[in-house]
Design a protein around this motif. Structure first.
Motif, PDB file in Angstrom:
ATOM      1  N   ARG A  70       0.822  -1.212   0.000  1.00 43.60           N
ATOM      2  CA  ARG A  70       0.000   0.000   0.000  1.00 43.60           C
ATOM      3  C   ARG A  70       0.855   1.261   0.000  1.00 43.60           C
ATOM      4  O   ARG A  70       0.499   2.247  -0.662  1.00 43.60           O
ATOM      5  CB  ARG A  70      -0.927  -0.022   1.218  1.00 43.60           C
ATOM      6  CG  ARG A  70      -2.050  -1.056   1.125  1.00 43.60           C
ATOM      7  CD  ARG A  70      -2.886  -1.074   2.386  1.00 43.60           C
ATOM      8  NE  ARG A  70      -4.038  -1.973   2.262  1.00 43.60           N
ATOM      9  CZ  ARG A  70      -4.880  -2.252   3.250  1.00 43.60           C
ATOM     10  NH1 ARG A  70      -4.699  -1.700   4.457  1.00 43.60           N
ATOM     11  NH2 ARG A  70      -5.895  -3.073   3.053  1.00 43.60           N
ATOM     12  N   LEU A  74       0.863   1.657  -4.059  1.00 40.08           N
ATOM     13  CA  LEU A  74      -0.368   2.434  -4.232  1.00 40.08           C
ATOM     14  C   LEU A  74      -0.244   3.883  -3.793  1.00 40.08           C
ATOM     15  O   LEU A  74      -1.134   4.689  -4.100  1.00 40.08           O
ATOM     16  CB  LEU A  74      -1.515   1.752  -3.470  1.00 40.08           C
ATOM     17  CG  LEU A  74      -1.854   0.322  -3.926  1.00 40.08           C
ATOM     18  CD1 LEU A  74      -3.071  -0.197  -3.183  1.00 40.08           C
ATOM     19  CD2 LEU A  74      -2.071   0.263  -5.435  1.00 40.08           C
ATOM     20  N   ASP A 129      -5.191 -10.544  -1.927  1.00 44.39           N
ATOM     21  CA  ASP A 129      -5.953  -9.397  -2.407  1.00 44.39           C
ATOM     22  C   ASP A 129      -5.031  -8.310  -2.959  1.00 44.39           C
ATOM     23  O   ASP A 129      -5.390  -7.605  -3.908  1.00 44.39           O
ATOM     24  CB  ASP A 129      -6.843  -8.838  -1.289  1.00 44.39           C
ATOM     25  CG  ASP A 129      -6.033  -8.340  -0.103  1.00 44.39           C
ATOM     26  OD1 ASP A 129      -5.253  -9.136   0.443  1.00 44.39           O
ATOM     27  OD2 ASP A 129      -6.195  -7.167   0.278  1.00 44.39           O
ATOM     28  N   CYS A 130      -3.837  -8.182  -2.390  1.00 43.89           N
ATOM     29  CA  CYS A 130      -2.866  -7.237  -2.940  1.00 43.89           C
ATOM     30  C   CYS A 130      -2.292  -7.762  -4.254  1.00 43.89           C
ATOM     31  O   CYS A 130      -2.137  -7.015  -5.223  1.00 43.89           O
ATOM     32  CB  CYS A 130      -1.734  -6.999  -1.948  1.00 43.89           C
ATOM     33  SG  CYS A 130      -2.229  -6.236  -0.389  1.00 43.89           S
ATOM     34  N   THR A 133      -4.357  -7.103  -7.319  1.00 47.55           N
ATOM     35  CA  THR A 133      -4.581  -5.716  -7.729  1.00 47.55           C
ATOM     36  C   THR A 133      -4.046  -5.509  -9.136  1.00 47.55           C
ATOM     37  O   THR A 133      -2.851  -5.672  -9.388  1.00 47.55           O
ATOM     38  CB  THR A 133      -3.891  -4.740  -6.762  1.00 47.55           C
ATOM     39  OG1 THR A 133      -4.416  -4.934  -5.439  1.00 47.55           O
ATOM     40  CG2 THR A 133      -4.115  -3.292  -7.192  1.00 47.55           C
ATOM     41  N   ARG A 134      -4.930  -5.175 -10.057  1.00 48.70           N
ATOM     42  CA  ARG A 134      -4.549  -5.032 -11.468  1.00 48.70           C
ATOM     43  C   ARG A 134      -4.476  -3.580 -11.916  1.00 48.70           C
ATOM     44  O   ARG A 134      -3.935  -3.288 -12.977  1.00 48.70           O
ATOM     45  CB  ARG A 134      -5.559  -5.762 -12.360  1.00 48.70           C
ATOM     46  CG  ARG A 134      -5.801  -7.210 -12.006  1.00 48.70           C
ATOM     47  CD  ARG A 134      -4.638  -8.079 -12.338  1.00 48.70           C
ATOM     48  NE  ARG A 134      -4.838  -9.448 -11.882  1.00 48.70           N
ATOM     49  CZ  ARG A 134      -3.865 -10.268 -11.550  1.00 48.70           C
ATOM     50  NH1 ARG A 134      -2.612  -9.854 -11.617  1.00 48.70           N
ATOM     51  NH2 ARG A 134      -4.121 -11.498 -11.136  1.00 48.70           N
ATOM     52  N   HIS A 136      -5.114   0.909 -10.604  1.00 49.71           N
ATOM     53  CA  HIS A 136      -5.413   1.931  -9.601  1.00 49.71           C
ATOM     54  C   HIS A 136      -5.982   3.138 -10.334  1.00 49.71           C
ATOM     55  O   HIS A 136      -5.492   3.508 -11.401  1.00 49.71           O
ATOM     56  CB  HIS A 136      -4.151   2.327  -8.827  1.00 49.71           C
ATOM     57  CG  HIS A 136      -4.383   3.414  -7.817  1.00 49.71           C
ATOM     58  ND1 HIS A 136      -4.913   3.170  -6.568  1.00 49.71           N
ATOM     59  CD2 HIS A 136      -4.164   4.752  -7.886  1.00 49.71           C
ATOM     60  CE1 HIS A 136      -5.006   4.302  -5.904  1.00 49.71           C
ATOM     61  NE2 HIS A 136      -4.562   5.277  -6.673  1.00 49.71           N
TER      62      HIS A 136
END
Length: 330
Positions: A70, A74, A129-130, A133-134, A136
Protein backbone atom coordinates in the motif's frame (compact mmCIF):
# COMPACT_ATOMS: atom_id res chain seq x y z
CA UNK A 1 18.82 -9.25 -11.67
CA UNK A 2 17.09 -6.19 -10.24
CA UNK A 3 13.62 -5.23 -11.41
CA UNK A 4 14.95 -2.08 -13.12
CA UNK A 5 17.62 -3.98 -15.07
CA UNK A 6 15.15 -6.71 -15.98
CA UNK A 7 12.64 -4.13 -17.23
CA UNK A 8 15.28 -2.29 -19.26
CA UNK A 9 16.32 -5.59 -20.83
CA UNK A 10 12.86 -6.86 -21.77
CA UNK A 11 11.66 -3.43 -22.94
CA UNK A 12 14.83 -2.86 -24.95
CA UNK A 13 14.37 -6.18 -26.72
CA UNK A 14 10.64 -5.89 -27.43
CA UNK A 15 10.29 -2.15 -28.03
CA UNK A 16 13.85 -1.92 -29.39
CA UNK A 17 16.63 0.06 -27.78
CA UNK A 18 15.94 3.12 -29.91
CA UNK A 19 12.56 3.60 -28.18
CA UNK A 20 13.43 2.44 -24.65
CA UNK A 21 14.72 5.01 -22.16
CA UNK A 22 16.07 4.20 -18.70
CA UNK A 23 18.36 7.23 -18.28
CA UNK A 24 15.66 9.77 -17.61
CA UNK A 25 17.17 12.30 -15.22
CA UNK A 26 17.03 15.91 -16.32
CA UNK A 27 17.93 19.29 -14.83
CA UNK A 28 15.28 21.97 -15.39
CA UNK A 29 17.51 24.49 -13.60
CA UNK A 30 21.06 24.50 -12.19
CA UNK A 31 21.35 22.44 -9.03
CA UNK A 32 18.03 20.62 -9.52
CA UNK A 33 17.78 17.10 -10.85
CA UNK A 34 14.52 15.25 -11.55
CA UNK A 35 13.63 11.89 -13.07
CA UNK A 36 10.94 11.59 -15.71
CA UNK A 37 10.30 7.89 -14.93
CA UNK A 38 12.09 4.70 -13.95
CA UNK A 39 11.51 3.50 -17.52
CA UNK A 40 10.04 5.34 -20.49
CA UNK A 41 8.97 3.79 -23.80
CA UNK A 42 8.36 6.31 -26.58
CA UNK A 43 6.84 5.13 -29.86
CA UNK A 44 5.88 8.22 -31.84
CA UNK A 45 2.63 9.57 -30.45
CA UNK A 46 2.45 6.80 -27.81
CA UNK A 47 4.44 6.59 -24.58
CA UNK A 48 4.58 4.24 -21.59
CA UNK A 49 5.47 5.77 -18.24
CA UNK A 50 6.73 2.96 -15.99
CA UNK A 51 7.48 3.19 -12.27
CA UNK A 52 8.89 0.19 -10.40
CA UNK A 53 8.84 -0.99 -6.80
CA UNK A 54 10.84 -3.98 -5.60
CA UNK A 55 10.64 -5.58 -2.16
CA UNK A 56 14.32 -6.07 -1.38
CA UNK A 57 13.85 -7.49 2.13
CA UNK A 58 10.50 -9.32 2.22
CA UNK A 59 9.01 -10.40 5.55
CA UNK A 60 7.11 -13.51 6.51
CA UNK A 61 4.37 -11.34 8.02
CA UNK A 62 1.50 -10.81 5.51
CA UNK A 63 0.45 -7.60 7.31
CA UNK A 64 3.94 -6.17 6.88
CA UNK A 65 3.87 -7.05 3.20
CA UNK A 66 0.45 -5.47 2.83
CA UNK A 67 1.72 -2.24 4.39
CA UNK A 68 4.67 -2.26 2.01
CA UNK A 69 2.38 -2.77 -0.99
CA UNK A 70 0.00 0.00 0.00
CA UNK A 71 2.80 2.41 0.80
CA UNK A 72 5.31 1.70 -1.96
CA UNK A 73 2.97 0.73 -4.82
CA UNK A 74 -0.37 2.43 -4.23
CA UNK A 75 1.03 5.63 -2.74
CA UNK A 76 4.65 6.30 -3.68
CA UNK A 77 4.56 4.87 -7.20
CA UNK A 78 1.21 6.54 -7.91
CA UNK A 79 2.66 9.87 -6.77
CA UNK A 80 5.64 9.32 -9.06
CA UNK A 81 3.31 8.68 -11.99
CA UNK A 82 1.55 11.95 -11.22
CA UNK A 83 4.93 13.69 -11.08
CA UNK A 84 5.86 12.27 -14.48
CA UNK A 85 2.69 13.70 -16.01
CA UNK A 86 3.31 17.01 -14.27
CA UNK A 87 6.86 17.19 -15.62
CA UNK A 88 5.54 16.76 -19.14
CA UNK A 89 2.97 19.49 -18.51
CA UNK A 90 5.41 21.97 -16.99
CA UNK A 91 8.38 21.61 -19.32
CA UNK A 92 8.36 22.40 -23.00
CA UNK A 93 10.68 19.45 -23.62
CA UNK A 94 12.70 16.96 -21.57
CA UNK A 95 16.02 15.46 -22.69
CA UNK A 96 16.24 11.68 -22.21
CA UNK A 97 18.73 9.04 -23.40
CA UNK A 98 17.73 5.76 -25.01
CA UNK A 99 19.42 2.37 -24.62
CA UNK A 100 21.71 3.15 -27.58
CA UNK A 101 23.00 6.30 -25.88
CA UNK A 102 21.13 8.65 -28.23
CA UNK A 103 19.60 11.74 -26.64
CA UNK A 104 16.14 12.94 -27.64
CA UNK A 105 13.80 15.71 -26.58
CA UNK A 106 10.31 14.56 -25.63
CA UNK A 107 7.43 16.96 -25.10
CA UNK A 108 3.77 16.56 -24.25
CA UNK A 109 2.88 17.97 -27.66
CA UNK A 110 4.44 14.85 -29.22
CA UNK A 111 2.19 12.47 -27.28
CA UNK A 112 -1.41 11.60 -28.04
CA UNK A 113 -1.55 8.47 -25.84
CA UNK A 114 0.24 7.95 -22.52
CA UNK A 115 -0.03 4.61 -20.71
CA UNK A 116 0.77 4.64 -16.99
CA UNK A 117 2.26 1.44 -15.59
CA UNK A 118 3.47 0.33 -12.17
CA UNK A 119 5.58 -2.81 -11.99
CA UNK A 120 6.13 -4.42 -8.61
CA UNK A 121 8.17 -7.32 -7.35
CA UNK A 122 6.76 -8.44 -4.01
CA UNK A 123 7.62 -11.11 -1.48
CA UNK A 124 6.00 -14.52 -1.19
CA UNK A 125 3.93 -13.46 1.84
CA UNK A 126 2.06 -10.69 0.05
CA UNK A 127 -1.69 -11.25 0.68
CA UNK A 128 -3.72 -12.47 -2.28
CA UNK A 129 -5.95 -9.40 -2.41
CA UNK A 130 -2.87 -7.24 -2.94
CA UNK A 131 -1.44 -9.64 -5.48
CA UNK A 132 -4.71 -9.52 -7.43
CA UNK A 133 -4.58 -5.72 -7.73
CA UNK A 134 -4.55 -5.03 -11.47
CA UNK A 135 -5.04 -1.28 -11.55
CA UNK A 136 -5.41 1.93 -9.60
CA UNK A 137 -7.61 4.92 -10.36
CA UNK A 138 -6.04 8.28 -9.54
CA UNK A 139 -8.10 11.46 -9.49
CA UNK A 140 -5.32 13.29 -11.30
CA UNK A 141 -3.48 10.59 -13.26
CA UNK A 142 -6.50 8.47 -14.21
CA UNK A 143 -6.20 4.74 -14.89
CA UNK A 144 -2.87 3.21 -13.88
CA UNK A 145 -1.94 -0.37 -14.80
CA UNK A 146 -0.47 -2.47 -11.97
CA UNK A 147 1.60 -5.51 -12.96
CA UNK A 148 3.56 -8.02 -10.97
CA UNK A 149 7.04 -8.67 -12.32
CA UNK A 150 6.30 -12.03 -13.96
CA UNK A 151 2.88 -10.97 -15.26
CA UNK A 152 4.35 -8.04 -17.19
CA UNK A 153 7.12 -10.21 -18.59
CA UNK A 154 4.60 -12.86 -19.66
CA UNK A 155 2.48 -10.32 -21.52
CA UNK A 156 5.46 -8.78 -23.30
CA UNK A 157 6.93 -12.14 -24.29
CA UNK A 158 3.61 -13.53 -25.51
CA UNK A 159 2.57 -10.53 -27.61
CA UNK A 160 6.05 -9.59 -28.81
CA UNK A 161 4.91 -6.85 -31.22
CA UNK A 162 4.96 -3.23 -29.92
CA UNK A 163 1.60 -2.39 -31.47
CA UNK A 164 0.06 -5.53 -29.93
CA UNK A 165 1.23 -4.44 -26.47
CA UNK A 166 -0.37 -1.04 -26.98
CA UNK A 167 -3.64 -2.66 -28.06
CA UNK A 168 -3.53 -5.02 -25.08
CA UNK A 169 -3.14 -2.14 -22.62
CA UNK A 170 -6.13 -0.42 -24.19
CA UNK A 171 -8.19 -3.60 -23.84
CA UNK A 172 -6.99 -4.05 -20.26
CA UNK A 173 -8.03 -0.52 -19.33
CA UNK A 174 -11.49 -0.99 -20.88
CA UNK A 175 -12.18 -4.38 -19.34
CA UNK A 176 -10.75 -4.33 -15.80
CA UNK A 177 -13.12 -1.68 -14.35
CA UNK A 178 -16.08 -3.77 -15.61
CA UNK A 179 -15.08 -7.00 -13.87
CA UNK A 180 -17.03 -6.19 -10.67
CA UNK A 181 -14.68 -8.06 -8.39
CA UNK A 182 -14.32 -11.16 -10.56
CA UNK A 183 -11.19 -13.10 -9.63
CA UNK A 184 -9.20 -13.21 -12.85
CA UNK A 185 -5.48 -13.64 -13.35
CA UNK A 186 -3.34 -11.72 -15.80
CA UNK A 187 -3.35 -14.82 -18.01
CA UNK A 188 -7.16 -14.60 -18.15
CA UNK A 189 -7.02 -11.01 -19.36
CA UNK A 190 -4.37 -11.89 -21.93
CA UNK A 191 -6.33 -14.92 -23.15
CA UNK A 192 -9.53 -12.91 -23.42
CA UNK A 193 -7.73 -10.24 -25.45
CA UNK A 194 -6.29 -12.77 -27.88
CA UNK A 195 -9.65 -14.53 -28.22
CA UNK A 196 -11.62 -11.30 -28.76
CA UNK A 197 -13.74 -11.82 -25.63
CA UNK A 198 -15.64 -8.77 -24.45
CA UNK A 199 -14.57 -9.42 -20.84
CA UNK A 200 -12.09 -11.88 -19.34
CA UNK A 201 -13.34 -14.72 -17.15
CA UNK A 202 -11.73 -17.27 -14.80
CA UNK A 203 -11.25 -19.72 -17.68
CA UNK A 204 -10.06 -17.30 -20.36
CA UNK A 205 -6.46 -18.34 -19.76
CA UNK A 206 -7.14 -21.72 -21.40
CA UNK A 207 -6.87 -20.01 -24.78
CA UNK A 208 -3.15 -19.63 -24.15
CA UNK A 209 -2.79 -23.41 -24.29
CA UNK A 210 -3.82 -23.29 -27.96
CA UNK A 211 -1.30 -20.70 -29.07
CA UNK A 212 1.14 -21.74 -31.74
CA UNK A 213 4.60 -20.35 -32.41
CA UNK A 214 4.81 -18.34 -35.63
CA UNK A 215 8.00 -16.47 -34.80
CA UNK A 216 9.87 -17.75 -37.85
CA UNK A 217 7.13 -16.39 -40.08
CA UNK A 218 6.52 -13.02 -38.46
CA UNK A 219 9.13 -11.98 -35.89
CA UNK A 220 11.06 -8.85 -36.92
CA UNK A 221 12.58 -8.07 -33.52
CA UNK A 222 15.99 -9.73 -34.07
CA UNK A 223 16.28 -7.88 -37.38
CA UNK A 224 15.26 -4.48 -36.06
CA UNK A 225 17.43 -4.77 -32.96
CA UNK A 226 20.47 -5.20 -35.21
CA UNK A 227 19.62 -2.65 -37.87
CA UNK A 228 21.80 0.09 -36.36
CA UNK A 229 24.80 -2.26 -36.32
CA UNK A 230 24.56 -2.62 -40.10
CA UNK A 231 24.36 1.07 -41.00
CA UNK A 232 27.57 2.69 -42.18
CA UNK A 233 28.19 6.12 -40.63
CA UNK A 234 24.78 6.37 -38.95
CA UNK A 235 25.76 9.62 -37.24
CA UNK A 236 24.45 10.79 -33.90
CA UNK A 237 20.98 11.74 -35.02
CA UNK A 238 19.61 8.23 -35.35
CA UNK A 239 17.51 9.16 -38.38
CA UNK A 240 17.12 5.47 -39.18
CA UNK A 241 14.83 5.27 -36.13
CA UNK A 242 12.10 6.83 -38.28
CA UNK A 243 12.15 3.65 -40.35
CA UNK A 244 12.01 1.51 -37.22
CA UNK A 245 9.08 3.52 -35.94
CA UNK A 246 6.98 2.70 -39.00
CA UNK A 247 7.55 -1.01 -38.36
CA UNK A 248 6.79 -0.60 -34.65
CA UNK A 249 3.38 0.86 -35.57
CA UNK A 250 2.42 -2.16 -37.66
CA UNK A 251 0.36 -5.12 -36.43
CA UNK A 252 1.57 -8.71 -36.55
CA UNK A 253 -0.18 -9.32 -39.88
CA UNK A 254 1.97 -6.67 -41.54
CA UNK A 255 5.09 -8.04 -39.84
CA UNK A 256 4.32 -11.37 -41.48
CA UNK A 257 4.20 -9.63 -44.87
CA UNK A 258 7.56 -8.00 -44.22
CA UNK A 259 9.16 -11.24 -43.06
CA UNK A 260 7.87 -13.09 -46.12
CA UNK A 261 9.50 -10.55 -48.43
CA UNK A 262 12.75 -10.52 -46.47
CA UNK A 263 12.96 -14.30 -46.61
CA UNK A 264 12.31 -14.22 -50.36
CA UNK A 265 15.08 -11.63 -50.82
CA UNK A 266 17.53 -13.71 -48.77
CA UNK A 267 16.67 -16.88 -50.66
CA UNK A 268 17.11 -15.19 -54.06
CA UNK A 269 20.38 -13.61 -52.99
CA UNK A 270 21.73 -16.94 -51.86
CA UNK A 271 20.71 -18.41 -55.24
CA UNK A 272 22.25 -15.41 -57.01
CA UNK A 273 18.98 -14.46 -58.64
CA UNK A 274 17.94 -10.87 -59.37
CA UNK A 275 14.37 -9.73 -58.71
CA UNK A 276 12.51 -6.46 -58.61
CA UNK A 277 12.12 -4.91 -55.14
CA UNK A 278 9.31 -6.36 -53.06
CA UNK A 279 6.79 -3.85 -51.79
CA UNK A 280 3.70 -3.76 -49.65
CA UNK A 281 1.43 -1.00 -48.41
CA UNK A 282 -0.34 -0.79 -45.08
CA UNK A 283 -2.83 2.07 -44.87
CA UNK A 284 -4.27 1.92 -41.35
CA UNK A 285 -4.05 3.21 -38.68
CA UNK A 286 -1.22 5.25 -40.23
CA UNK A 287 -0.17 5.13 -43.85
CA UNK A 288 3.11 3.34 -44.30
CA UNK A 289 4.94 1.76 -47.21
CA UNK A 290 7.90 -0.51 -47.17
CA UNK A 291 10.12 -1.99 -49.83
CA UNK A 292 13.00 -4.43 -49.66
CA UNK A 293 15.57 -5.21 -52.29
CA UNK A 294 18.46 -7.61 -52.41
CA UNK A 295 21.07 -7.79 -55.17
CA UNK A 296 22.38 -11.36 -55.61
CA UNK A 297 26.08 -10.83 -54.90
CA UNK A 298 28.25 -12.80 -52.53
CA UNK A 299 29.03 -9.70 -50.48
CA UNK A 300 25.35 -8.91 -50.07
CA UNK A 301 24.64 -12.47 -48.95
CA UNK A 302 27.31 -12.26 -46.26
CA UNK A 303 26.13 -8.88 -45.03
CA UNK A 304 22.54 -10.01 -45.24
CA UNK A 305 23.03 -13.18 -43.25
CA UNK A 306 22.17 -11.31 -40.03
CA UNK A 307 18.61 -11.15 -41.30
CA UNK A 308 18.34 -14.85 -40.69
CA UNK A 309 19.34 -14.58 -37.00
CA UNK A 310 17.81 -17.49 -35.15
CA UNK A 311 18.73 -16.37 -31.64
CA UNK A 312 15.29 -14.82 -31.21
CA UNK A 313 12.93 -16.01 -28.54
CA UNK A 314 10.40 -18.66 -29.46
CA UNK A 315 7.26 -17.20 -27.96
CA UNK A 316 3.75 -18.39 -28.72
CA UNK A 317 1.82 -16.19 -31.11
CA UNK A 318 -1.62 -16.54 -32.68
CA UNK A 319 -1.39 -18.08 -36.14
CA UNK A 320 -3.49 -15.48 -37.90
CA UNK A 321 -3.31 -12.87 -40.64
CA UNK A 322 -5.30 -9.98 -39.20
CA UNK A 323 -4.04 -7.37 -36.71
CA UNK A 324 -5.77 -9.26 -33.93
CA UNK A 325 -7.94 -12.33 -34.46
CA UNK A 326 -8.92 -15.31 -32.32
CA UNK A 327 -6.19 -17.90 -31.97
CA UNK A 328 -6.67 -21.34 -33.45
CA UNK A 329 -5.61 -24.71 -32.16
CA UNK A 330 -2.44 -26.26 -33.42
Amino acid sequence: MTLEKFTAQINGFTFWREFTFSQNRFSPRPGQQLELADSFVWLGETAFIIQMKERTEPKDDPDAERRWFRGAVLRTAVCQIRDSLRFLDEHESIAITNERGQRHEVSKADLAHVEKIIRCSAGASLPEDCRMTRHHISQTAGFIHVFERDDYAGVIRTLGVPDEVRRYLEYRQRSIPRLSGSAVKEEDILGAYLNDEELPGPTSHKVLERLVDDAEDSDLTPIMNRLADHIQNPGEGGDYARILLEFARLPRSAWRMVRERLDLSIRQAMQREFAKPYRFYYLAPTAASCSSRCTPTRRRVRRGSWLEGRDCRTTPRPRNTSPRLPVVSA
